[in-house]
Design an enzyme around this catalytic site. Structure first.
Site, PDB file in Angstrom:
ATOM      1  N   SER A   1     -56.209 -69.533 -53.250  1.00 14.20           N
ATOM      2  CA  SER A   1     -55.213 -70.270 -53.934  1.00 14.20           C
ATOM      3  C   SER A   1     -54.952 -69.391 -55.005  1.00 14.20           C
ATOM      4  O   SER A   1     -54.868 -68.158 -55.195  1.00 14.20           O
ATOM      5  CB  SER A   1     -54.749 -71.228 -53.379  1.00 14.20           C
ATOM      6  OG  SER A   1     -54.394 -72.006 -54.759  1.00 14.20           O
TER       7      SER A   1
ATOM      8  N   ASP B   1     -58.777 -77.128 -49.984  1.00 17.42           N
ATOM      9  CA  ASP B   1     -57.920 -76.749 -48.678  1.00 17.42           C
ATOM     10  C   ASP B   1     -59.395 -75.390 -48.246  1.00 17.42           C
ATOM     11  O   ASP B   1     -59.855 -74.711 -49.018  1.00 17.42           O
ATOM     12  CB  ASP B   1     -57.121 -75.881 -49.279  1.00 17.42           C
ATOM     13  CG  ASP B   1     -56.610 -75.405 -47.550  1.00 17.42           C
ATOM     14  OD1 ASP B   1     -56.532 -76.507 -46.196  1.00 17.42           O
ATOM     15  OD2 ASP B   1     -55.564 -74.757 -47.572  1.00 17.42           O
TER      16      ASP B   1
ATOM     17  N   HIS C   1     -52.276 -70.025 -50.301  1.00 20.02           N
ATOM     18  CA  HIS C   1     -51.197 -70.314 -50.925  1.00 20.02           C
ATOM     19  C   HIS C   1     -49.879 -69.689 -51.782  1.00 20.02           C
ATOM     20  O   HIS C   1     -50.341 -69.509 -52.937  1.00 20.02           O
ATOM     21  CB  HIS C   1     -51.508 -71.652 -52.361  1.00 20.02           C
ATOM     22  CG  HIS C   1     -52.909 -72.157 -51.196  1.00 20.02           C
ATOM     23  ND1 HIS C   1     -53.704 -73.200 -51.084  1.00 20.02           N
ATOM     24  CD2 HIS C   1     -52.723 -72.542 -49.468  1.00 20.02           C
ATOM     25  CE1 HIS C   1     -54.785 -73.667 -50.531  1.00 20.02           C
ATOM     26  NE2 HIS C   1     -53.523 -73.392 -49.630  1.00 20.02           N
TER      27      HIS C   1
END
Length: 205
Positions: free
Chosen positions: A25, A145, A52
């Site tokens: 991310s 995540d 992401h």
């Protein structure tokens, strides 16, 4: 923080790795560049990536990563089959899943932990399709995540790598992964590509 196993695990005779999945991310472009740039052109398995991205805009991530890697890098497409030596990046706002034989699926189902694409869904699908033949790797990023997903990979006999939270640009995702107790290797970013390479090649020797 749970400590990872030390040293490479030996697979059962005849076993090998057939898929590498990577999640990142915040700070992920630099980290992905480092990892993918360390994999050889003849890398014998596909690499699936969840980074992401801003859901509101198109992305040039495949072109950016492709300039730093000898592997082919592309945005994943629905219903295509993942092939060795190619990196498939989840498109913005689509979950990426992999099935048996490398069939890729893109979905617009609900956000998971506020994100889409979700590392958890990618890892869980790889665990279900590949079992002990899957590698999951969690790099820099905020949030958690990937934590549920690495537990799924580990429970099916796969191998889990996390970037060392102490050196990660953003340590939320690595900390969450390591906290599950499912991580086999906690490594500085500069060592991850070599370990992935070693794991994959050892089971083919």
């Amino acid at each position: 923080m749970n400590q990872p196993e030390s040293g490479l695990r030996r697979g059962e005779p005849g076993e090998r790795y057939d898929i590498v999945t990577i999640a990142s991310s915040a700070g992920g472009i630099r980290a992905l560049t480092q990892v993918l740039g360390g994999l050889p052109a003849d890398f014998p398995v596909p690499v699936l990536v969840v980074q992401h991205l801003d859901r509101r805009h198109e992305t040039v991530i495949a072109q950016v990563l492709g300039r730093r890697s000898v592997l082919k890098v592309k945005l994943a497409e629905a219903n295509e089959r993942a092939t060795p030596g190619t990196v498939y990046v989840a498109p913005p706002n689509r979950h990426l899943l992999v099935g048996a034989g490398g069939e890729l699926t893109l979905t617009s189902t609900e956000l998971v932990h506020f994100v889409r694409p979700s590392a958890d869904l990618l890892f869980e699908s790889a665990a279900g399709a590949y079992g002990s033949r899957a590698i999951a790797c969690v790099l820099t990023g905020t949030g958690s995540d990937g934590a549920m997903g690495v537990s799924a990979v580990k429970s099916r006999g796969g191998t889990v790598i996390a970037e060392d939270p102490e050196s990660a640009e953003f340590n939320g995702m690595p900390v969450a992964a390591v906290g599950t107790g499912s991580v086999d290797f906690v490594l500085p970013l500069v060592e991850i590509a070599a370990v992935i390479r070693g794991l994959v090649e050892a089971r083919r020797s």
